[in-house]
Design an enzyme around this catalytic site. Sequence first.
Site, short mmCIF file in Angstrom:
data_model
loop_
_atom_site.label_atom_id
_atom_site.label_comp_id
_atom_site.label_asym_id
_atom_site.label_seq_id
_atom_site.Cartn_x
_atom_site.Cartn_y
_atom_site.Cartn_z
N GLY A 180 16.70 46.67 30.58
CA GLY A 180 17.32 47.69 29.75
C GLY A 180 18.53 48.27 30.45
O GLY A 180 19.25 47.57 31.16
N CYS A 181 18.73 49.55 30.29
CA CYS A 181 19.90 50.25 30.84
C CYS A 181 20.03 50.00 32.34
O CYS A 181 19.15 50.35 33.12
CB CYS A 181 19.78 51.74 30.58
SG CYS A 181 21.01 52.73 31.42
#
Length: 199
Positions: free
Chosen positions: A38-39
């Site tokens: 993810g991020c």
Amino acid sequence: MIRRLFVLVASFAAILLPADVLAAGKPAPPATAVFAGGCFWCMENDMRGIPGVLKVESGYTGGHVDRPTYRDVTSETSGHYESVRVTYDPAKLDYGFLLYKYWKLVDPTDDGGQFCDRGPSYRPAVFVTPAQRPVAEKSRAEAAKRLKTGVMKAQILPLQTFWPAEAYHRDYAKNHAVEYHAYRLGCGRDLKLKQVWGG
């Protein structure tokens, strides 16, 4: 005279001793591992705190475009994952333990993104060399047994070129602490991790 004696002894040692014995006293060179979760701001910040980690870089991997930009990746047209390259000291940190720590930082049951970030570029994955694959596959199977909810969906993929992200993404949590913590809280990352892994 003494200096000549040391040179003579060293020469005989180089001839008589195997290279691995001579190198045994030298520290192992740093090793690297690449993860998507993810991020990359969150992954960079969380993995930097693991003892034995020397450096964490945000970037992109797994796609089909050379030198991708953030816009390319988030447009979901380049095939890349937001990812991090972790450089670590293998004398202090085992790759298997680094994988153990990685799983606890992601929701491997979600192959549609991570937390509030949706789309293929935010999927969790471990990118491996051939030598790393057996360790990663074993670690993935063990992590699947520890899940409190859901089914393991994160993939183990062949390592491809890692492209460092633009400068403004690097050290984001440190350089933009207020914005980072607001984003992380709003994204619900930590709450979801507790649900997936317990604790």
